[in-house]
Scaffold this motif. Sequence first.
Motif, short mmCIF file in Angstrom:
data_model
loop_
_atom_site.label_atom_id
_atom_site.label_comp_id
_atom_site.label_asym_id
_atom_site.label_seq_id
_atom_site.Cartn_x
_atom_site.Cartn_y
_atom_site.Cartn_z
N LEU A 181 0.73 -1.30 0.10
CA LEU A 181 -0.09 0.05 0.09
C LEU A 181 0.74 1.49 -0.13
CD1 LEU A 181 -2.61 -1.09 2.68
CD2 LEU A 181 -3.10 -0.68 0.07
N VAL A 182 0.59 2.22 -0.88
CA VAL A 182 1.35 3.37 -0.92
C VAL A 182 0.05 4.63 -0.92
CG1 VAL A 182 2.65 4.86 -2.51
CG2 VAL A 182 2.82 2.53 -2.57
N GLY A 183 0.43 5.42 0.18
CA GLY A 183 -0.33 6.42 0.61
C GLY A 183 0.40 7.63 0.82
N TRP A 184 -0.29 8.87 0.17
CA TRP A 184 0.22 10.06 0.00
C TRP A 184 -0.55 11.03 0.86
CZ3 TRP A 184 -2.07 14.35 -2.90
CH2 TRP A 184 -1.29 15.61 -2.89
N SER A 185 0.01 11.94 1.83
CA SER A 185 -0.97 12.80 2.76
C SER A 185 -1.85 12.07 3.59
CB SER A 185 -1.46 13.86 1.56
OG SER A 185 -1.81 14.97 2.12
N MET A 186 -3.05 12.52 3.23
CA MET A 186 -3.91 11.76 4.20
C MET A 186 -4.08 10.34 3.90
SD MET A 186 -6.39 11.98 6.47
CE MET A 186 -7.71 10.76 6.77
N GLY A 187 -3.82 10.01 2.39
CA GLY A 187 -3.96 8.82 2.12
C GLY A 187 -2.90 7.76 2.91
N GLY A 188 -2.03 8.47 3.29
CA GLY A 188 -1.07 7.63 4.28
C GLY A 188 -1.72 6.97 5.47
N LEU A 237 4.78 5.41 3.07
CA LEU A 237 4.12 6.56 3.21
C LEU A 237 4.74 7.83 2.68
CD1 LEU A 237 3.69 6.14 7.18
CD2 LEU A 237 1.88 5.74 5.38
N LEU A 238 3.84 8.60 1.72
CA LEU A 238 4.24 9.65 1.11
C LEU A 238 4.17 11.04 1.81
CD1 LEU A 238 3.74 8.47 -2.30
CD2 LEU A 238 5.73 8.17 -1.36
N ASP A 239 5.13 11.77 2.41
CA ASP A 239 4.77 13.04 3.32
C ASP A 239 3.42 12.95 3.78
OD1 ASP A 239 6.30 15.30 3.51
OD2 ASP A 239 4.84 16.21 2.59
N SER A 240 3.25 11.94 4.63
CA SER A 240 1.97 11.86 5.39
C SER A 240 2.26 12.14 7.03
CB SER A 240 1.79 10.26 5.29
OG SER A 240 0.45 10.20 5.91
N VAL A 243 9.27 5.53 4.37
CA VAL A 243 8.65 6.89 4.72
C VAL A 243 9.30 7.82 3.95
CG1 VAL A 243 8.28 8.69 6.31
CG2 VAL A 243 7.76 6.36 7.11
N ILE A 244 8.87 8.49 2.88
CA ILE A 244 9.37 9.46 2.12
C ILE A 244 8.83 10.69 2.45
CG2 ILE A 244 9.83 10.28 -0.51
CD1 ILE A 244 9.36 7.28 -1.11
N GLU A 245 9.75 11.71 2.62
CA GLU A 245 9.62 13.15 2.99
C GLU A 245 9.97 14.00 2.04
OE1 GLU A 245 11.43 13.49 6.86
OE2 GLU A 245 9.39 13.52 7.77
N ALA A 246 9.30 15.25 1.62
CA ALA A 246 9.73 16.26 0.79
C ALA A 246 10.42 16.93 1.74
CB ALA A 246 8.48 16.87 0.37
N THR A 247 11.72 17.64 1.10
CA THR A 247 12.43 18.62 2.06
C THR A 247 11.73 19.70 2.39
OG1 THR A 247 13.44 19.40 -0.03
CG2 THR A 247 14.56 17.69 0.89
N HIS A 283 5.47 19.33 -0.69
CA HIS A 283 4.43 18.12 -0.55
C HIS A 283 3.75 17.92 -2.02
CE1 HIS A 283 1.30 16.06 1.86
NE2 HIS A 283 0.46 16.62 1.25
N TYR A 284 3.63 18.83 -2.75
CA TYR A 284 2.75 18.39 -3.97
C TYR A 284 3.86 18.01 -5.09
CZ TYR A 284 -1.22 20.53 -1.25
OH TYR A 284 -1.96 20.48 -0.26
N SER A 285 5.00 18.65 -5.26
CA SER A 285 5.73 18.38 -6.33
C SER A 285 6.18 16.92 -6.38
CB SER A 285 6.98 19.28 -6.26
OG SER A 285 7.80 18.74 -5.13
N ILE A 286 6.40 16.33 -5.28
CA ILE A 286 6.71 14.79 -5.24
C ILE A 286 5.69 13.83 -6.02
CG2 ILE A 286 8.16 15.35 -3.19
CD1 ILE A 286 6.15 13.56 -1.50
N MET A 287 4.53 14.44 -5.99
CA MET A 287 3.38 13.86 -6.74
C MET A 287 2.92 14.18 -7.96
SD MET A 287 2.44 10.98 -4.68
CE MET A 287 0.86 10.49 -5.42
N MET A 288 3.48 15.46 -8.32
CA MET A 288 3.41 16.02 -9.75
C MET A 288 4.74 16.02 -10.52
SD MET A 288 0.83 18.79 -8.20
CE MET A 288 0.21 19.27 -9.86
N ALA A 289 5.45 17.11 -10.49
CA ALA A 289 6.54 17.34 -11.30
C ALA A 289 7.74 16.27 -11.08
CB ALA A 289 7.38 18.90 -10.94
N ASP A 290 7.64 15.68 -9.49
CA ASP A 290 8.87 14.84 -9.44
C ASP A 290 8.29 13.50 -9.11
OD1 ASP A 290 10.79 16.65 -9.62
OD2 ASP A 290 10.22 17.45 -7.24
N ALA A 291 6.97 13.07 -9.76
CA ALA A 291 6.36 11.90 -9.44
C ALA A 291 7.28 10.70 -9.80
CB ALA A 291 5.11 11.97 -10.17
#
Length: 251
Positions: free
Chosen positions: A39-46, A65-68, A183-187, A214-222
Amino acid sequence: MSFDHFAAPCPRHLTVEQIAGHYAECIRSRWSDDVPTVLVGWSMGGTIAAQMALELGDHCPELVLLDSVGPGSRVDVGGRSGAAGFDLAGEQQLIGGYDPGLLPHQRVTDVEELWREVSARVPATGAEAELVAGLARTVSPDLAEDVLPAGGRASVEQFNTLRTLIGARNTYRPCGTVPRGLVIEATDGESTAAHSWSGLLPEQMTQTSIEGNHYSIMMADAGLTAGIISDYLDSIMVCPCASGTTGQAIA
């Protein structure tokens, strides 16, 4: 997976357990128990993914968990929410505090009817996105930060669905642990994810970070995010797994 099943024009009282239980059952009904699920969850999805992992047990050996933001964090969602749901008086106070002209002249009996009437008045009082942004700022800066990155296109339904989700996270406390996780965090993200999850789950937690927000890791840097997840899964031999059964990752 998306939150469409629970989306609604008015905020509701839901628990993380209720939400995760629905989606865990979707996985059980689609795949057999001998197919390992990541399971991969971003933000609240984590948060939802964490509870799903607990419910799926051995069916889900890994969690990403992606920046969750972890349990224990609280964001003001406005109004007054109790066990029976968001309070009518609290919602009237929220809406009237932003613009009294949005309140319906006739008596309303519940929160759903109130928001239906408010939504119907939006074309006469301004753009829906402007209303949502104003309401979010009225509630709290943290809620505004979550709503406004939608590019000014957030709807009343999206605003109240977000309030439902955050309200559920505010009271969530996981009971148990999963075997391992990443756990992956955005800097420049909005959470100290590893710290907030430490001691709760997973038992063996690998931490890394990605340049961005928080948003670029799922958009520009996905692509970079996906590469880190793929490398992690390859390193622990989950996909393909040692038994020869092909695993699956669900976001």
